[in-house]
Design an enzyme around this catalytic site. Sequence first.
Site, short mmCIF file in Angstrom:
data_model
loop_
_atom_site.label_atom_id
_atom_site.label_comp_id
_atom_site.label_asym_id
_atom_site.label_seq_id
_atom_site.Cartn_x
_atom_site.Cartn_y
_atom_site.Cartn_z
N GLY A 74 49.67 37.00 131.34
CA GLY A 74 51.00 37.52 131.68
C GLY A 74 51.98 37.59 130.53
N GLY A 126 45.82 37.91 134.81
CA GLY A 126 45.29 37.13 135.92
C GLY A 126 43.94 36.48 135.64
N ARG A 132 45.18 46.90 124.88
CA ARG A 132 43.90 46.94 125.60
C ARG A 132 43.02 48.10 125.15
NH1 ARG A 132 45.21 45.11 131.88
NH2 ARG A 132 45.29 42.88 131.42
N LYS A 174 57.20 28.42 138.07
CA LYS A 174 56.91 27.59 139.24
C LYS A 174 55.67 26.72 139.09
CE LYS A 174 59.00 30.56 142.69
NZ LYS A 174 58.72 31.41 143.84
C1 3PG Z 1 45.24 43.14 134.98
O1 3PG Z 1 46.02 43.94 134.46
O2 3PG Z 1 45.52 41.95 135.16
C2 3PG Z 1 43.87 43.64 135.33
O3 3PG Z 1 43.69 44.94 134.89
C3 3PG Z 1 43.61 43.51 136.82
O4 3PG Z 1 44.50 44.29 137.54
P1 3PG Z 1 44.83 43.93 139.06
O5 3PG Z 1 45.67 42.69 139.02
O6 3PG Z 1 45.55 45.12 139.61
O7 3PG Z 1 43.51 43.67 139.73
MG MG Z 2 47.24 41.94 137.39
#
Ligand code: 3PG
Ligand code: MG
Length: 406
Positions: free
Chosen positions: A356, A379, A38, A199
């Site tokens: 993920g 996410g 990142r 899941k």
């Molecule tokens: C992530 O790592 O998915 C983003 O930086 C968002 O983080 P968060 O899920 O804590 O909002």
């Molecule tokens: Mg996150």
Amino acid sequence: MAATFKTLDSLDAAGRKVLLRADLNVPVRDGKISDTTRIERLVPTISELADKGASVILVSHFDRPKGKRVPEMSLEPVAVALATALGRPVSFATDCIGPDAEAAVETLKAGEILVLENTRYHAGEEANDTDLAEKLARHADVFVNDAFSAAHRAHASTEGVTRFLPSFAGRLMEAELNALDAALENPERPVGAIVGGAKISTKLDLIANLLSKVDVLIIGGAMANTFLAAQGVSMGKSLQEADMHATALQILTDAKARGCEIVLPVDAVTATEFKAGAASKIVPVTAIDADAMMLDAGPETVKLVVSKLAGLKTLVWNGPFGAFEITPFDAATNAVAQAAAKLTVEGKLKSVAGGGDTVSALRHAGVVDQMSYVSTAGGAFLEWLEGKTLPGIMALTAVAQDAAPL
Ligand code: 3PG
Ligand code: MG
């Protein structure tokens, strides 16, 4: 191109103070940054802005301190790593608003870079508090959002600030949005998706959206076990969701009605215990022992999936096939990833992956650099796959861009 936001192409950055929303939320293990992807992916935007003579003020959340100053969640070490990645000095302010931040911003010269402390030390960040957003906005003349991976959060530093400053997409944001657009909104067909993970219940919206967009949906991971079990296959002790059988069958029916081909595993790598190097056995999915668990897809499945990939022009990938963290249950993920990478390198396939575990799985397979695009988002990538409108992206569209500078 569905995107209607402004990019750095239309930002006259010279002499401006730029508030840059980055996602410096990097993974940390044993107190050390375990993956700097990142950080590295922010370099083009920061360098471009600094080279054009902007003062660059980075703002980001880090982990989830929930409105408190948690020392382990300070961005200071991340600022040091950023300086290394940039090969330029980076200064740091101990808060994102208030006297220390204001003094640091005040003395920041053209071409200089400053990182402000974790926005989530303030409860107003996650509450999308107007006061915090306005204070952040007061640091700068314009806002650049380069945090696609935080765009699913309607927070003060992602959404709130756009109400106070002219707003632009940074180069990383632009690349993410272009890649996602080419993968699912305006793809070259046929387009396929690989969806893995444990899941079905957590990926219902995602599956529903994909069914309406892709020609082939390849299902892996424990999620596939539920689909097989729902069809009456004895899965032994395999992980599956017994309460999702009706849903799984409904998905199969919907897919058929929409002309979306579903591909499920035909063979399995099974073991009676879940540990590295466990004695394993390859069997057709219809012959899984009562005391065994399916921990990966087998070689016939790999052949089938690879043959499907060969017929695609575009692939979206989210989620591994098996328990890829431990051998030998990483074989299917590795083999399919390598096949996708090969087709991509040969110019036959556009491959976009994210979310993920997916990036670690592709890294494990050694193919991250060979895919067309690997998203930095977890996410946010999933919510985008669900077809949701991401507030951070929404805020970059026409209305917000025309906000007058403070
Ligand atoms: C992530 O790592 O998915 C983003 O930086 C968002 O983080 P968060 O899920 O804590 O909002
Ligand atoms: Mg996150």
